[in-house]
Scaffold this motif. Structure first.
Motif, PDB file in Angstrom:
ATOM      1  N   UNK B 328       0.788  -1.234   0.000  1.00 14.52           N
ATOM      2  CA  UNK B 328       0.000   0.000   0.000  1.00 14.52           C
ATOM      3  C   UNK B 328       0.820   1.285   0.000  1.00 14.52           C
ATOM      4  N   UNK B 329       2.124   1.179   0.124  1.00 12.30           N
ATOM      5  CA  UNK B 329       2.927   2.404   0.108  1.00 12.30           C
ATOM      6  C   UNK B 329       2.903   3.000  -1.294  1.00 12.30           C
ATOM      7  N   UNK B 330       3.394   4.234  -1.393  1.00 14.35           N
ATOM      8  CA  UNK B 330       3.505   4.890  -2.683  1.00 14.35           C
ATOM      9  C   UNK B 330       4.302   4.026  -3.638  1.00 14.35           C
ATOM     10  N   UNK B 335      -0.547   0.351  -6.177  1.00 15.55           N
ATOM     11  CA  UNK B 335      -0.385   1.432  -7.152  1.00 15.55           C
ATOM     12  C   UNK B 335      -0.061   0.894  -8.536  1.00 15.55           C
TER      13      UNK B 335
END
Lengths: 282, 342, 290
Positions: B328-330, B335
């Protein structure tokens, strides 16, 4: 910068209060607007150039910014056209219900954006009052970029109407009469005499509608599909970054939006000053 | 109303607000703030009343529990930025970890402060479909079929949405024999069927139920039951997939705030009481799975369907500390799903 | 009905108006556009709010949290609007009555809050006053609460309504030029006297209109306030936030009931404005001729 270029800070005037109002305006502007915005820039500066460029050149950032600014431009253009017609109709013609219509124009100023968003979604969803008739035609409004456009048109319309209206009220009918007497057709008179007078105000209205649309969040969020690269607006991306505790990313996008908006506004203000000089005093 | 009286009533309102924010005047009155995520509104409405009654009986003091609800991530950010929460009851471990990591208002070892990893209730992810299940949706692999519209919120902004995503991942992983490329493909296909990514779980439910968008809603079990009750039992039905995830929404004391306000005792008791028989009963009644089922009403328990549950500590995930940055991080796996292929 | 516009009814001056057919088409376009984009959303709000009967509607409005939200909203507007009123008058005086360098930059800066996303408006105050912000640690040490309390909500509201009054006044004051004030000043009038006796009578309608709009927007702001509010029930929820909360609790009727209050407020604002314009139409027309 307006007026004749001069080395002095200002042209001399006998009217009092320059120092007082300048001091107050700058202080208030500074405290409420500029210092907080400086904090934004400061936070972004913490990223360094490479970090800032990395976010600015991120495909998703570009997609969101492009969506926000292009839809806002389209919405402002639609508002400029229809706003002009509405203002013209409200000022020049007499018909039943005109006052109610006139009063209604301000509604988007006054209606909270979240309410507008919910109401518009309720209208344009496939099972909504309007949506159910568009659905069989294959037109999807809610949860598509078209839905965003509808919301942006909604919030922007009063800006154009209200800036153009007073100018139409002040239109000099003698010049028009003279033109008509000289054999100009009505269309000619409108295009050559009326429209040019309205352009500065129209530009202001366009600029305000555009500026407002670019940043709009409350009403758009309900009606947009919020799909990355398709219907994700830049303010939403800021919120996404914020919930990730990515302050640097959020501030970088906010700063980018601010820079673009400021550049657009300044350009339109200059354009307007130029056209005002050209048409009014020239 | 004259201008004068209006000003006075405004001053009065201001006074009231200040009074509320100061946390009460008399020593016997205490007020704590519970910062929570979206779907717990009904649960804590009921629980706060029960706790106030209990606290009154036990100490003679009146406790007022203030509630703040919103997306789990946004709520955690607000606490980091200074929202004076006494306790946080969020959707994800990683959100409380974030509070601990950014400013340290919650201690790093918060998970050990209360029983069962500080999670007095659990839930899982189920499907809500339209009455009669017109698209015949039975399990996760029905969701990737062409033409099926899936409604789920954005995992970036919603805690529940992360559980949805991870449940789909766990299913795909089990069926592809731990082949990450295939699992990614499956999850990507699923999200390609999502027409609207709302920012929160409640938004998604409204999109699905009120706006009539989509064929299936991925939802917290408690949310699905609630939607069923609130929005029409005859309009929707719940489908339980063959495999899902054990969703664990944890609770924690915000140490920095309770120490500053002097509310540690009542805040700790507030969270402890969640594990009591009364607390567990209220939890089960509000469709959360109690950690001590024996304390709950059997009729409430009967509503929960037996389902195979994968936990976040399963090797394929390796706990939130690993899942959060990887997925879920950038620029993480989620993404990449939306990155346009070139 | 007395009308604001200077131009007499169109029939007398056929040369300066459009053919009848064109007029009808234009009126139809305007009416349809406004009906679709403005009237319909408004109707939806009231239909949804009253859908479950007037009793339910009333109950939703006298709910404890709803009343708290109404009080907070009134309080915030009562601080933000006067603040921006004073600023707007000062700024328009400065810009309309003097020529100085950097004027167009200053004008743009005053407009700037219009173009700042409400989300960003909230964010900047978090960056300054938040616990992790520039002043956060100092504020916390001194027990001053700004963010997630009333002052933060007021600040964010002032920011988003910043340009409204100034925006209304600047063009009017520019149009009126500086001759009157110059005359007053050369006769030895004091600055404030000049303003109240000479300038104010000329701008009062624009001023009032600016205040009305500023007030409406102040009460209706959502995005910026939601970032700095903390959403504590009954304490830091303004009416627009309460609408969102109720909506998220599946209390659609209650949500639209509170929303309808805000819409009603919008309508009252507009009605007051229209009434004043009608009541003082003669004065206004005279003023426009200047």
């Amino acid at each position: 910068m307006a007026g004749a270029p001069s080395l002095a800070l200002r042209k001399p005037s006998v009217i009092p209060g320059f120092g007082l109002t300048l001091g107050f305006v700058l202080t208030y502007l500074g405290l409420v607007v500029l210092i907080p915005l400086a904090a934004l820039v400061l936070k972004t500066a913490g990223l360094g150039w490479s970090g800032f460029l990395a976010i600015a050149s991120d495909e998703r950032t570009i997609a969101a910014l492009w969506l926000s600014f292009s839809l806002s431009l389209v919405a402002a253009a639609i508002n400029a056209v229809f706003g002009l017609v509405i203002a013209w109709v409200l000022v020049r013609y007499r018909f039943p219900g005109r006052r109610i219509l006139d009063a209604m124009v301000d509604l988007p100023f006054a209606l909270p954006t979240a309410v507008a968003g919910i109401a518009l979604t309720a209208l344009y969803a496939p099972n909504g009052w309007v949506g159910q008739y568009l659905e069989p035609l294959g037109i999807k409004v809610a949860y598509t970029p078209l839905g965003i456009l509808v919301a942006l048109v909604f919030i922007g319309i009063p800006f154009v109407v209200r800036t153009v209206q007073p100018v139409i009220e002040d239109l000099d009918s003698e010049v028009q009469e003279a033109a008509a007497t000289l054999g100009a057709t009505r269309l000619d008179t409108l295009a050559r005499i009326v429209l040019p007078t309205l352009i500065p105000a129209l530009l202001t209205g366009f600029a305000l509608a555009l500026a407002r649309a670019v940043g709009e969040y409350g009403s758009v969020i309900f009606i947009a599909g919020n799909i990355p690269y398709v219907s994700e607006i830049a303010p939403l991306l800021i919120v996404v970054k914020l919930t990730e505790y990515n302050y640097a990313g959020a501030t970088a996008i906010a700063t980018l939006m601010l820079l673009i908006s400021f550049a657009l506004l300044l350009a339109i203000n200059l354009l307007q000053a130029w056209s005002r000089r050209g048409f009014d005093r020239g | 109303m004259t201008r004068h009286t209006r000003l006075r009533s405004l001053a009065f309102a201001f006074g009231l607000a200040a009074f509320g924010l100061a946390g009460g005047a008399s020593a016997a009155d205490v007020s704590i703030l519970n910062v929570s995520y979206d779907p717990t509104r009904e649960l804590y409405k009921a629980y706060d009343e029960a706790f106030a009654a209990y606290w009154k009986e036990k100490t003679g003091d009146t406790v007022t529990v203030e509630q703040s609800h919103g997306g789990s991530g946004g709520q955690a950010r607000a606490v980091i930025d200074g929202l004076p929460a006494d306790v946080v009851t969020l959707a994800l471990e990683s959100d409380i970890d974030a509070i601990a990591a950014n400013g340290g208002k919650v201690r790093k070892d918060w998970k050990g402060q209360f029983p069962d990893d500080s999670a007095p209730y659990t839930s899982t992810i189920v499907f809500l479909v339209r009455a009669g299940n017109p698209k015949g949706i039975k399990d996760w692999d029905d969701l990737v079929k062409p033409g099926i519209q899936v409604i789920t919120p954005n995992p970036k902004t919603s805690g529940g949405a992360r559980w949805n995503y991870l449940a789909a991942w766990a299913y795909a992983n089990a069926h592809d024999g731990n082949d990450e490329a295939k699992t990614r493909e499956f999850v990507t296909a699923l999200y390609k069927n999502v027409p609207v990514l709302d920012t929160g779980a409640r938004g998604s439910t409204t999109t699905f139920a009120q706006r009539g968008i989509g064929d299936v809603l991925l939802a917290w079990e408690n949310e699905a039951f609630l939607a069923l009750n609130e929005l029409g039992p005859d309009k929707f039905e719940i489908v339980v997939p063959s495999l899902s995830i054990k969703a664990v929404p944890p609770v924690a004391i915000v140490d920095a705030n309770v120490d500053q306000k002097g509310t540690r005792k009542v805040a700790e008791e507030y969270l402890n009481y969640l594990y009591s028989d009364v607390g567990q009963k209220i939890i089960a009644k509000n469709y959360y799975r109690p950690i001590k089922p024996e304390a709950a009403d059997p009729a409430d328990l009967k509503r929960f369907v037996e389902v195979k549950l994968v936990t976040i500590d399963d090797p394929q995930f390796g706990g939130w500390a690993k899942v959060q940055p990887a997925h879920f991080a950038d620029g993480g796996i989620f993404d990449q799903i939306y990155k346009p292929s070139k | 009905m007395a009308d604001v516009a200077i131009s007499p009814p169109a029939v007398h001056r056929p040369v300066t108006t459009e053919p009848r057919a064109a007029r009808i088409v234009l009126i139809a376009v305007a009416v349809l556009f406004l009906a679709f984009f403005l009237l319909l959303p408004l109707v939806v709000v009231f239909v949804e709010a009253l859908g479950a009967g007037i009793g339910t509607y009333w109950k939703a409005l006298v709910d404890k949290d709803a009343l708290a939200a109404i009080r907070l909203t009134l309080l915030v507007a009562a601080i933000a609007v006067p603040a921006n009123l004073v600023f707007g008058v000062a700024a328009s005086w400065l810009i309309a009555k003097f020529e100085f360098r950097g004027k167009s930059v200053l004008t743009t800066l005053i407009d700037l809050p219009f173009s700042v996303s409400p989300v960003t408006s909230g964010l900047i105050y978090v960056l300054v006053f938040g616990a992790q912000g520039l002043l956060g640690p100092w504020l916390a040490a001194h027990g001053v609460k700004i963010i997630f309390a009333v002052p933060g909500i007021v600040l964010a509201t002032i920011f988003v309504t910043f340009p409204f009054v100034a925006r209304e006044l600047i063009p009017i004051m520019q149009d009126q030029g500086t001759e009157d004030e110059e005359a007053a000043a050369s006769l030895g009038a004091h600055g404030l006297t000049t303003f109240f006796r000479v300038t104010l009578p000329n701008i009062k309608w624009a001023l009032l209109y600016g205040v009305l709009l500023c007030n409406a927007r102040a009460m209706g702001e959502f995005g910026a306030v939601s970032v700095v509010s903390g959403k504590i029930r009954g304490q830091t929820n303004t009416m627009p936030l309460q609408v969102e909360i109720l909506y998220n609790e599946y209390s659609y009727v209650a949500a639209f009931a509170v929303a309808s209050l805000l819409a009603l407020l919008a309508l009252v604002t507009l009605a007051v404005k229209s009434f004043l314009e009608w009541r003082y139409a003669g004065e206004l027309a005279a003023q426009r001729r200047h």
